[in-house]
Write an enzyme that holds these catalytic residues in place. Sequence first.
Site, short mmCIF file in Angstrom:
data_model
loop_
_atom_site.label_atom_id
_atom_site.label_comp_id
_atom_site.label_asym_id
_atom_site.label_seq_id
_atom_site.Cartn_x
_atom_site.Cartn_y
_atom_site.Cartn_z
N THR A 42 -80.20 41.12 -13.50
CA THR A 42 -78.84 41.63 -13.40
C THR A 42 -78.22 41.89 -14.76
O THR A 42 -77.39 42.78 -14.92
CB THR A 42 -77.98 40.62 -12.60
OG1 THR A 42 -78.50 40.56 -11.27
CG2 THR A 42 -76.52 41.02 -12.54
N TYR A 56 -75.83 46.20 -6.38
CA TYR A 56 -76.11 46.99 -7.59
C TYR A 56 -77.62 47.04 -7.80
O TYR A 56 -78.38 46.37 -7.08
CB TYR A 56 -75.42 46.34 -8.81
CG TYR A 56 -75.80 44.89 -8.97
CD1 TYR A 56 -76.95 44.52 -9.65
CD2 TYR A 56 -75.04 43.87 -8.38
CE1 TYR A 56 -77.33 43.20 -9.76
CE2 TYR A 56 -75.41 42.55 -8.48
CZ TYR A 56 -76.56 42.22 -9.17
OH TYR A 56 -76.95 40.92 -9.26
N THR A 122 -81.55 36.07 -12.68
CA THR A 122 -81.22 34.65 -12.45
C THR A 122 -82.02 34.03 -11.30
O THR A 122 -82.09 32.81 -11.20
CB THR A 122 -79.71 34.49 -12.16
OG1 THR A 122 -79.38 35.25 -10.99
CG2 THR A 122 -78.87 34.93 -13.33
N ASP A 123 -82.62 34.88 -10.44
CA ASP A 123 -83.27 34.33 -9.25
C ASP A 123 -84.42 33.37 -9.57
O ASP A 123 -84.56 32.32 -8.94
CB ASP A 123 -83.79 35.46 -8.35
CG ASP A 123 -82.66 36.12 -7.57
OD1 ASP A 123 -81.49 35.75 -7.80
OD2 ASP A 123 -82.95 37.01 -6.75
N LYS A 195 -80.66 27.15 -10.03
CA LYS A 195 -79.60 28.04 -9.54
C LYS A 195 -79.06 27.40 -8.27
O LYS A 195 -79.79 27.19 -7.30
CB LYS A 195 -80.18 29.43 -9.27
CG LYS A 195 -79.12 30.45 -8.89
CD LYS A 195 -79.70 31.86 -8.80
CE LYS A 195 -78.59 32.86 -8.50
NZ LYS A 195 -79.07 34.25 -8.46
N GLU A 316 -91.46 7.52 1.63
CA GLU A 316 -91.46 8.16 2.96
C GLU A 316 -92.86 8.56 3.42
O GLU A 316 -93.02 9.09 4.51
CB GLU A 316 -90.54 9.38 2.94
CG GLU A 316 -89.06 9.05 2.90
CD GLU A 316 -88.62 8.20 4.09
OE1 GLU A 316 -88.99 8.53 5.23
OE2 GLU A 316 -87.90 7.21 3.87
C1 SIN Z 1 -79.82 38.25 -10.94
O1 SIN Z 1 -80.32 38.53 -12.02
O2 SIN Z 1 -78.75 37.62 -10.91
C2 SIN Z 1 -80.43 38.59 -9.62
C3 SIN Z 1 -81.55 39.52 -9.67
C4 SIN Z 1 -82.70 39.00 -10.46
O3 SIN Z 1 -82.99 37.79 -10.42
O4 SIN Z 1 -83.34 39.80 -11.12
#
Ligand code: SIN
Length: 359
Positions: A42, A56, A122-123, A195, A316
Amino acid sequence: MNKRILGIFITLCLLVFSFQAVAFAAETQAKPNIVILATGGTIAGAGVTSTTTVGYTAAVTPVDKLISNVPELTKVANVSGEQVAQIASESMTMDIWLTLAKRVNQLLAQDNVDGIVITHGTDTLEETAYFLDLVVKSDKPVVLVGSMRPGTAMSADGPLNLYRAVILAGTKEAVGKGVMVMLNDTINAGREVTKTITDRVDTFQAPIIGALGVFTGDKPVFYRQSLRKNTTATEFDVTNLTTLPRVDIVYHYAGNAGTMIDAAVHADAKGIVHAGTGDGSIGKAEYPAIENALKKGVVVVRSARVGSGIIARNGEADDDKYGFIASDNLNPQKARILLMLALTKTNDVKEIQRMFWEY
Ligand code: SIN
């Protein structure tokens, strides 16, 4: 103008020019040399309008543009950029990880590189960060950075995140801190961060443990350090690796009877990370499939789908009896990375459990 005045004029011009050249050289030398390795996400994304913050397109802006969009970078570092990949990070591959890790190691071995910033979606950012934390062979700072809003959005978070990531990568206090993640003014350890929220700029957290530090204005301030072995202190080496062993994550839920464990074994997985309920619990109906996997030599790690907390060994499940490995506090996606690297070294479950306590 007579000759004498002309001579004085030329001498003055030369003096001014050389002062400026010396000042420029001193400024360039004083600034750290930071390489930005871009992978997409992103932070390199674009939306149709300034209010587009969902729907997007990720990974469209090239690294040169990412850098020129933040002219302030030139004030804090000598920055250069390389495009390693241009993907949304849900499509990250093990090949890209190996390419990235090898390039990071090459660059950090050079005297003229002080630190590295990696722009990333971020993924799966936390996964790449932990992978690099285990295989980078340098104490120099490596900082992963992303953004939750595309560059075209109102209040895009990417430019400031990138600016601060570059500052962090050039900061002496960041040396020896392992691979770090910098978003939203917060510095986290690659091993610990995850995340936590699908759509907010404060998504990256290290549950229970907390951040390494924060930014106050342009200054990074550290408050603690991860105690788990990383970078130069690990036994993992990607130099001669061209692939990583297959490890699948199997998610547990009410009514699960082990179908996905069978599927992983069928797909020739060398390891399975079980994302159990609670403290890494395995359902009764899953045991036949798990025992079959163990019999076939598949290494099984118990982790939890909960999102935080420690898996108590022999709590467990009877780990000693079955030969399971407890993931400590690594979430399933991070446990998978450590298991893949561990399997490049050994299949001995005692040795692999030792690695899970150390890393
Ligand atoms: C992001 O970057 O926030 C989502 C898409 C990705 O991980 O490339």
